[in-house]
Design an enzyme around this catalytic site. Structure first.
Site, mmCIF file in Angstrom:
data_model
loop_
_atom_site.group_PDB
_atom_site.id
_atom_site.type_symbol
_atom_site.label_atom_id
_atom_site.label_comp_id
_atom_site.label_asym_id
_atom_site.label_seq_id
_atom_site.Cartn_x
_atom_site.Cartn_y
_atom_site.Cartn_z
ATOM 1 N N ASP A 45 19.000 -5.107 -5.471
ATOM 2 C CA ASP A 45 18.088 -4.128 -4.865
ATOM 3 C C ASP A 45 17.859 -4.437 -3.390
ATOM 4 O O ASP A 45 17.737 -3.523 -2.570
ATOM 5 C CB ASP A 45 16.744 -4.144 -5.606
ATOM 6 C CG ASP A 45 16.823 -3.470 -6.968
ATOM 7 O OD1 ASP A 45 17.650 -2.562 -7.132
ATOM 8 O OD2 ASP A 45 16.052 -3.870 -7.861
ATOM 9 N N GLY A 46 17.782 -5.734 -3.066
ATOM 10 C CA GLY A 46 17.574 -6.137 -1.666
ATOM 11 C C GLY A 46 18.699 -5.636 -0.765
ATOM 12 O O GLY A 46 18.469 -5.208 0.371
ATOM 13 N N ASN A 122 10.601 1.372 -0.703
ATOM 14 C CA ASN A 122 9.727 0.759 -1.717
ATOM 15 C C ASN A 122 8.253 0.858 -1.337
ATOM 16 O O ASN A 122 7.471 1.465 -2.018
ATOM 17 C CB ASN A 122 10.058 -0.725 -1.898
ATOM 18 C CG ASN A 122 11.081 -0.980 -2.987
ATOM 19 O OD1 ASN A 122 11.428 -0.074 -3.730
ATOM 20 N ND2 ASN A 122 11.557 -2.209 -3.071
ATOM 21 N N GLU A 123 7.890 0.177 -0.252
ATOM 22 C CA GLU A 123 6.478 0.115 0.112
ATOM 23 C C GLU A 123 6.280 -0.436 1.517
ATOM 24 O O GLU A 123 7.206 -1.002 2.117
ATOM 25 C CB GLU A 123 5.664 -0.773 -0.858
ATOM 26 C CG GLU A 123 5.788 -2.272 -0.693
ATOM 27 C CD GLU A 123 7.082 -2.856 -1.178
ATOM 28 O OE1 GLU A 123 7.877 -3.300 -0.317
ATOM 29 O OE2 GLU A 123 7.334 -2.884 -2.384
ATOM 30 N N ARG A 149 -12.161 -5.293 2.480
ATOM 31 C CA ARG A 149 -12.024 -6.703 2.874
ATOM 32 C C ARG A 149 -11.202 -7.400 1.811
ATOM 33 O O ARG A 149 -11.508 -7.280 0.618
ATOM 34 C CB ARG A 149 -13.388 -7.397 2.973
ATOM 35 C CG ARG A 149 -14.215 -6.994 4.160
ATOM 36 C CD ARG A 149 -15.537 -7.761 4.146
ATOM 37 N NE ARG A 149 -16.334 -7.455 5.315
ATOM 38 C CZ ARG A 149 -17.078 -6.362 5.450
ATOM 39 N NH1 ARG A 149 -17.127 -5.467 4.475
ATOM 40 N NH2 ARG A 149 -17.780 -6.163 6.553
ATOM 41 N N ASP A 151 -7.116 -9.656 1.005
ATOM 42 C CA ASP A 151 -5.849 -10.191 1.523
ATOM 43 C C ASP A 151 -5.016 -9.102 2.181
ATOM 44 O O ASP A 151 -4.276 -9.369 3.129
ATOM 45 C CB ASP A 151 -5.026 -10.814 0.384
ATOM 46 C CG ASP A 151 -5.531 -12.205 0.010
ATOM 47 O OD1 ASP A 151 -6.554 -12.617 0.594
ATOM 48 O OD2 ASP A 151 -4.912 -12.845 -0.847
ATOM 49 N N ALA A 186 -5.960 -8.436 -3.604
ATOM 50 C CA ALA A 186 -7.091 -9.366 -3.677
ATOM 51 C C ALA A 186 -8.265 -8.938 -2.797
ATOM 52 O O ALA A 186 -8.590 -9.601 -1.802
ATOM 53 C CB ALA A 186 -6.629 -10.793 -3.316
#
Ligand code: NAD
Length: 269
Positions: A45-46, A122-123, A149, A151, A186
């Site tokens: 995929d990479g 992808n994103e 707020r 990560d 997170a």
């Protein structure tokens, strides 16, 4: 048929690329790295993500095919022993083209009039450069939604929903839906700070703006590419007008790919 093959570069992928190029010559196919009609990635995929970014300026003129030389990929779903069959099918033009939605990312800076545009297969993610808490205001359709707020944030395409988005607890979205998904990385949630906590799925033309609060330096990823941006005023995310085109030679439905990748490759749906 004009084609190009991009390989991961490891010995197995390079050998397969060489073997394919010999077959292609027998069919009088023309290698054309500038203007290919078919872009074949050999690796995983990479490798297909790299091929996509290499040819992202000409998406309406080329179709992608992925061959995996490692484990089954979401985009790289052909096996090395199937390449002869694949080359014959390419030559008979026995393929459908299916289109998947993409994410458009526009980074705007405090220097007015200056911006950078990206397309993600992808994103895209946003984090701070040193791992400290990201503090940003999120607007959806021009309305303030929340102050985040944590990560970081991840905005994924439907076909990217099975990648990083999945690890963040996002939903898997069928690529026939023109949408993007915003997931939290997170988030800080307590009596003082609050975020919605759930992934948000936005339809086409619902634009999301994310504005850094404290300072404008962010670390942004688009698929496998990571870039530090300084002096950022806001980052805009929405469904892109462009789509990625995949050459399909046989049915391999999305939910079957999800099943085979995450549940079991032995049974069929
Ligand atoms: P890579 O090639 O090591 O890819 C990482 C893994 O993601 C591979 O197993 C690959 O098969 C899988 N993958 C890629 N696209 C996928 C998709 N659409 N659906 C399901 N699995 C998919 O690393 P890279 O080349 O740098 O790839 C970048 C991608 O890695 C990013 O786009 C991101 O989605 C993914 N990623 C995942 C995590 C995570 O799951 N925690 C974290 C960071 C990045």
């Amino acid at each position: 048929m004009r084609y190009v093959i991009l390989s991961k570069g490891d010995p197995k992928s390079e050998a397969l690329k060489h073997k394919m190029m010999c077959h292609m010559q027998d069919f009088n196919m023309i290698e054309d790295a500038e203007n290919p009609e078919i872009v074949i990635s050999v690796g995983g995929d990479g490798t297909l993500l790299q091929a996509f970014h290499h040819y992202s300026h000409m998406l309406s003129r080329c179709a992608f095919v992925g061959i995996h030389t490692g484990h089954l990929g979401f985009y790289a779903d052909w096996l090395p022993h199937e390449v002869e069959k694949l080359i014959i099918a390419i030559n008979k033009a026995e393929f459908q083209v299916i289109e998947y939605p993409l994410l458009e990312v526009i980074v705007r800076y405090n220097d007015e009039g200056y911006e950078t545009r990206y397309l993600a297969l992808n994103e895209a993610t946003m984090k701070t450069e040193n791992g400290s808490t990201l503090v940003v205001d999120i607007d959806i359709r021009g309305q303030h939604f929340e102050r985040f707020r944590g990560d970081g944030l991840c905005v994924s395409t439907p076909s990217g929903s099975t990648a990083y988005n999945k690890a963040l607890g996002g939903a898997l979205i069928h690529p026939s839906l023109e949408a993007i998904q915003l997931t939290e990385i997170a988030s800080i949630n307590n009596r003082v700070f609050r975020t919605v906590g759930s992934p948000l799925v936005l339809p086409k033309h619902h634009t999301c703006h994310v504005k850094p609060v404290d300072h404008g330096t962010i670390l942004s990823t688009v698929d496998h590419i990571s870039v530090k941006h300084k002096n950022v005023n806001a980052v805009q995310y929405r469904v892109a007008n462009e789509k990625v085109r995949f050459a399909r030679f046989r049915p391999f439905p999305f939910w079957k790919r999800v099943h085979d990748s995450f549940i079991s490759s032995g049974e069929s749906l």
